[in-house]
Enzyme design. Structure first.
Site, PDB file in Angstrom:
ATOM      1  N   ASP A 167      -8.291  -2.789  -1.314  1.00 20.77           N
ATOM      2  CA  ASP A 167      -8.983  -1.766  -2.094  1.00 20.77           C
ATOM      3  C   ASP A 167     -10.244  -1.419  -1.332  1.00 20.77           C
ATOM      4  O   ASP A 167     -10.995  -2.301  -0.918  1.00 20.77           O
ATOM      5  CB  ASP A 167      -9.305  -2.230  -3.511  1.00 20.77           C
ATOM      6  CG  ASP A 167      -9.567  -1.020  -4.405  1.00 20.77           C
ATOM      7  OD1 ASP A 167      -8.633  -0.213  -4.579  1.00 20.77           O
ATOM      8  OD2 ASP A 167     -10.703  -0.841  -4.887  1.00 20.77           O
ATOM      9  N   ASP A 211     -12.760   9.913   7.057  1.00 24.34           N
ATOM     10  CA  ASP A 211     -13.117   9.611   8.453  1.00 24.34           C
ATOM     11  C   ASP A 211     -13.773  10.779   9.211  1.00 24.34           C
ATOM     12  O   ASP A 211     -14.729  10.553   9.960  1.00 24.34           O
ATOM     13  CB  ASP A 211     -11.884   9.136   9.242  1.00 24.34           C
ATOM     14  CG  ASP A 211     -11.575   7.666   8.983  1.00 24.34           C
ATOM     15  OD1 ASP A 211     -12.458   6.940   8.497  1.00 24.34           O
ATOM     16  OD2 ASP A 211     -10.439   7.249   9.265  1.00 24.34           O
ATOM     17  N   THR A 264       0.842  -1.202   0.000  1.00 23.88           N
ATOM     18  CA  THR A 264       0.000   0.000   0.000  1.00 23.88           C
ATOM     19  C   THR A 264       0.869   1.239   0.000  1.00 23.88           C
ATOM     20  O   THR A 264       1.968   1.233   0.558  1.00 23.88           O
ATOM     21  CB  THR A 264      -0.954   0.051   1.224  1.00 23.88           C
ATOM     22  OG1 THR A 264      -1.794   1.204   1.089  1.00 23.88           O
ATOM     23  CG2 THR A 264      -0.229   0.130   2.543  1.00 23.88           C
TER      24      THR A 264
HETATM   25  P1  ITT Z   1      -3.303   1.966  -1.993  1.00 22.11           P
HETATM   26  O1  ITT Z   1      -4.041   1.612  -3.264  1.00 22.11           O
HETATM   27  O2  ITT Z   1      -1.876   2.297  -2.221  1.00 22.11           O
HETATM   28  O3  ITT Z   1      -3.512   0.955  -0.908  1.00 22.11           O
HETATM   29  P2  ITT Z   1      -5.152   4.215  -1.953  1.00 22.11           P
HETATM   30  O4  ITT Z   1      -5.438   5.316  -0.973  1.00 22.11           O
HETATM   31  O5  ITT Z   1      -4.894   4.620  -3.372  1.00 22.11           O
HETATM   32  O6  ITT Z   1      -3.947   3.324  -1.390  1.00 22.11           O
HETATM   33  P3  ITT Z   1      -7.654   2.905  -2.618  1.00 22.11           P
HETATM   34  O7  ITT Z   1      -7.520   2.994  -4.093  1.00 22.11           O
HETATM   35  O8  ITT Z   1      -8.156   1.627  -2.011  1.00 22.11           O
HETATM   36  O9  ITT Z   1      -6.309   3.175  -1.866  1.00 22.11           O
HETATM   37  O10 ITT Z   1      -8.606   4.109  -2.172  1.00 22.11           O
HETATM   38  C1  ITT Z   1      -9.098   4.137  -0.896  1.00 22.11           C
HETATM   39  C2  ITT Z   1      -9.650   5.533  -0.591  1.00 22.11           C
HETATM   40  O11 ITT Z   1     -10.930   5.373   0.049  1.00 22.11           O
HETATM   41  C3  ITT Z   1      -8.760   6.230   0.409  1.00 22.11           C
HETATM   42  O12 ITT Z   1      -7.781   7.002  -0.250  1.00 22.11           O
HETATM   43  C4  ITT Z   1      -9.767   7.065   1.187  1.00 22.11           C
HETATM   44  O13 ITT Z   1     -10.058   8.223   0.471  1.00 22.11           O
HETATM   45  C5  ITT Z   1     -11.009   6.175   1.188  1.00 22.11           C
HETATM   46  N1  ITT Z   1     -10.997   5.286   2.369  1.00 22.11           N
HETATM   47  C6  ITT Z   1     -10.801   3.920   2.395  1.00 22.11           C
HETATM   48  N2  ITT Z   1     -10.800   3.454   3.644  1.00 22.11           N
HETATM   49  C7  ITT Z   1     -10.987   4.518   4.438  1.00 22.11           C
HETATM   50  C8  ITT Z   1     -11.059   4.691   5.832  1.00 22.11           C
HETATM   51  O14 ITT Z   1     -10.867   3.674   6.675  1.00 22.11           O
HETATM   52  N3  ITT Z   1     -11.268   5.914   6.303  1.00 22.11           N
HETATM   53  C9  ITT Z   1     -11.414   6.970   5.480  1.00 22.11           C
HETATM   54  N4  ITT Z   1     -11.342   6.915   4.154  1.00 22.11           N
HETATM   55  C10 ITT Z   1     -11.126   5.688   3.622  1.00 22.11           C
END
Ligand code: ITT
Length: 193
Positions: free
Chosen positions: A70, A154, A8
């Site tokens: 994801d 969050d 990640t």
């Molecule tokens: P990696 O792919 O490198 O893991 P990323 O941030 O690009 O990181 P994602 O494509 O899965 O990951 O996008 C997830 C987004 O969704 C993240 O950037 C947040 O904006 C939101 N998100 C996911 N889980 C969350 C959480 O626990 N709390 C708040 N926002 C969250």
């Protein structure tokens, strides 16, 4: 002790995984050289597809078990958006702040604020997909942010079970209920079978 590599680029996710692994006696490490590797292309239509794409993209650079997460926010009044586009909702160069600001603009004047966080974790070893583990948590979006904890959306995400936002909850509280905590525990249960 089981060794797991996490792929990640999201520091907030990594913090949560480290905390979850710590209480489960797991040896978890971030994929070495993660930042130097080309980024995975996340063009799947679902969280599950993208989690698998990410994990398989990075696994050639790891020994043994590797997982990728994801995840995102699905807002009912926006037809499930931002969904798989949660990280880049406000376009190129998106930040948590710009994504939250756009979300508030798009929900302006809308009474139905229900939403859920969704997470898919894909666990792979080499080219083999061992499993995909899921979690989801229901909540409602406030009209302004509250709290500085967590990351991403969050501070806007009100969790009825806690009576506060995920930004106001402690990291331990959030993990006990969150989409990511659920998916991670499902992966652990599968590993221990
Ligand atoms: P990696 O792919 O490198 O893991 P990323 O941030 O690009 O990181 P994602 O494509 O899965 O990951 O996008 C997830 C987004 O969704 C993240 O950037 C947040 O904006 C939101 N998100 C996911 N889980 C969350 C959480 O626990 N709390 C708040 N926002 C969250």
């Amino acid at each position: 002790m089981t060794r797991l590599t996490c792929a990640t680029g999201n520091a907030g996710k990594l913090r949560e995984f480290r905390m979850a692994a710590g209480s489960a006696d797991l040896d978890l490490e971030l994929l070495a050289n993660y930042k130097a590797l080309p980024e995975a292309i996340e063009d799947g239509a679902t969280f599950e597809e993208n989690a698998i794409k990410k994990a398989l993209h990075y696994s050639p650079h790891a020994d043994g078990l590797l997982f990728a997460d994801d995840s995102g926010l699905a807002v009912d009044a926006l037809g499930g958006a931002p969904g798989v586009y949660s990280a880049r909702y406000s376009g190129p160069g998106a930040t948590d702040a710009s994504n939250n600001a756009l979300l508030l603009r798009n929900l302006h004047g809308i009474a139905n604020r229900t939403a859920r966080f969704v997470c898919a974790i894909a666990l792979v070893e080499g080219a083999r997909v061992i499993g995909v583990y899921h979690g989801a948590v229901e909540g409602a979006l406030l009209e302004e942010p509250r709290g500085n904890g967590g990351f991403g959306y969050d501070p806007l995400f009100f969790c009825p079970a806690f009576g506060c936002t995920f930004g106001e909850a402690t990291a331990e509280q959030k993990l006990s209920l969150s989409h990511r905590g659920q998916a991670f525990r499902a992966m652990l249960a599968a590993l221990r079978k």
